[in-house]
Design a protein around this motif. Sequence first.
Motif, PDB file in Angstrom:
ATOM      1  N   LYS A  63      -4.489  -0.714  -5.443  1.00 17.96           N
ATOM      2  CA  LYS A  63      -3.861  -1.984  -5.844  1.00 17.96           C
ATOM      3  C   LYS A  63      -2.781  -1.742  -6.887  1.00 17.96           C
ATOM      4  N   LYS A  64      -3.017  -0.817  -7.797  1.00 16.18           N
ATOM      5  CA  LYS A  64      -2.049  -0.536  -8.859  1.00 16.18           C
ATOM      6  C   LYS A  64      -0.725   0.005  -8.316  1.00 16.18           C
ATOM      7  N   ILE A  65      -0.785   0.685  -7.168  1.00 18.67           N
ATOM      8  CA  ILE A  65       0.454   1.248  -6.621  1.00 18.67           C
ATOM      9  C   ILE A  65       0.934   0.470  -5.394  1.00 18.67           C
ATOM     10  N   GLY A  66       0.335  -0.702  -5.177  1.00 22.24           N
ATOM     11  CA  GLY A  66       0.819  -1.588  -4.116  1.00 22.24           C
ATOM     12  C   GLY A  66       0.476  -1.159  -2.711  1.00 22.24           C
ATOM     13  N   ALA A 115      -2.241   8.212  -0.661  1.00 19.56           N
ATOM     14  CA  ALA A 115      -1.153   7.480  -1.319  1.00 19.56           C
ATOM     15  C   ALA A 115       0.180   8.183  -1.127  1.00 19.56           C
ATOM     16  N   GLU A 116       0.181   9.511  -1.261  1.00 17.49           N
ATOM     17  CA  GLU A 116       1.421  10.268  -1.080  1.00 17.49           C
ATOM     18  C   GLU A 116       1.953  10.120   0.347  1.00 17.49           C
ATOM     19  N   ALA A 117       1.046  10.217   1.324  1.00 16.90           N
ATOM     20  CA  ALA A 117       1.469  10.090   2.722  1.00 16.90           C
ATOM     21  C   ALA A 117       2.036   8.700   3.008  1.00 16.90           C
ATOM     22  N   LYS A 152       2.771   0.496   3.424  1.00 15.20           N
ATOM     23  CA  LYS A 152       1.831   0.248   2.339  1.00 15.20           C
ATOM     24  C   LYS A 152       0.385   0.173   2.821  1.00 15.20           C
ATOM     25  N   HIS A 153       0.174   0.097   4.137  1.00 10.70           N
ATOM     26  CA  HIS A 153      -1.175   0.042   4.689  1.00 10.70           C
ATOM     27  C   HIS A 153      -1.683   1.469   4.961  1.00 10.70           C
ATOM     28  N   VAL A 154      -2.863   1.771   4.410  1.00 12.92           N
ATOM     29  CA  VAL A 154      -3.454   3.106   4.550  1.00 12.92           C
ATOM     30  C   VAL A 154      -4.536   3.032   5.619  1.00 12.92           C
ATOM     31  N   GLY A 155      -4.239   3.606   6.795  1.00 10.98           N
ATOM     32  CA  GLY A 155      -5.174   3.567   7.912  1.00 10.98           C
ATOM     33  C   GLY A 155      -5.771   4.922   8.217  1.00 10.98           C
ATOM     34  N   THR A 156      -6.525   5.008   9.312  1.00  9.33           N
ATOM     35  CA  THR A 156      -7.232   6.243   9.651  1.00  9.33           C
ATOM     36  C   THR A 156      -6.280   7.390   9.993  1.00  9.33           C
TER      37      THR A 156
END
Length: 414
Positions: A250-253, A283-285, A292-296
Amino acid sequence: MSSGTFGITREKKIISSGARKVFTPHAPVDDISHFFGREEEASRFVSVINTDGLHVLVYGDRGVGKTSLAITTCRVLLQGIMKGGKYIEKRCDSSDTFESIALKVLQALEINHQNRETTQTTNEGGKASVKIPIVGAEVDSHRQSAVKILHQVNLSSPSWVAEQIQSKAGIFLIDEIDAVADKEDRKKLAELVKLLSDNKSQLKIVLVGIASTGADLTAGHPSIQRCLKEVHLKRMNDDDVRKIIHNGFKKIGQIPTEDVVKTITDISAGLPHFTHLICLKCAEASVISGNKHVGTDVLKAALNESVKDSENALKDSYTNCLHNFNKPHEYKIIVQGAAHCKGVEFRASDIQQQIKVFVKFDVDQKVVSRRLIAIAARADSIMEKCGRGYYRFVDPRMPSFVKMLHGADAQSAV
């Protein structure tokens, strides 16, 4: 997309995102705004250290976040409650002794730690008669006697060190005291704590180290219990791990899917180091992809990067152990099953069940038992026997590394 010369463009994007300030797998969390979970332990720490005569010992397994808790809480104390005093930090290694630790605090507090000699002069006064032609008179007569005093430094003496620092205010955090090899040096540290407590010193000592009991770190000093309160830092519960994940992203959006959160929580097994490591790589990827969405899909790539960035000791232990067998593939499955077992200790039947769940096929329990015995029998093994029919990993971080290595998916271990 090109990452620019030597990846500079990529690095600039990652730095700008702030991800490496929030997720810090290779350094303790030292910013209260990035410190998630452990509220209960931190509250107890604050209560203890703010009590006259009490000092703190934080101990537990490697990777549970001992240093992060200690550093963050100490800084909060100095800024919000103690209103002053100096924060001094000493990270020990195998070359450290009581003297080298004492020297650190003396230097930080600007206390003279060199032998020196001073001269004390005493005046002795009196009246003396002086005969002068024609006039008789009395005049004052003074004699001086000089005594040289040697102020000798004794860095090996807990009582001498305590006398020098007890009038100061602040916190002296001594990290990784388990690295101090000599038990006598650890006993002297315990004695220093006791002396400061007896004199109600406002300089508080915080000891941090890897151990299964607090006595291991103080070499069993008999009279320290009343003034050194132990904080046994255990593994985080899953709710606290999820706090790190959700609040950090959340802090990095960024927004992780529930499957990603679940997988990271499972791999972490209550060890925040792995939570920070995998989250950072995710987060880096995501920063590089602009999504902004981090998926599998991001998670799979992040797990590979996390393995590359893992501690060499873990990677080497795992690789060396399995490569010593003729059929490493079979032993790899046994290790994978063991990594998924709940609890620190496990049996062959527990491993058999986990292989069935994660690898999706049945394996005879006798086969598992034979492989397990063979693994534990090696001198450089990653597992050891801890009771009749019971085994455990030598390094408690190994199960997390194994699950991370195989993508937390038994199919990738086959």
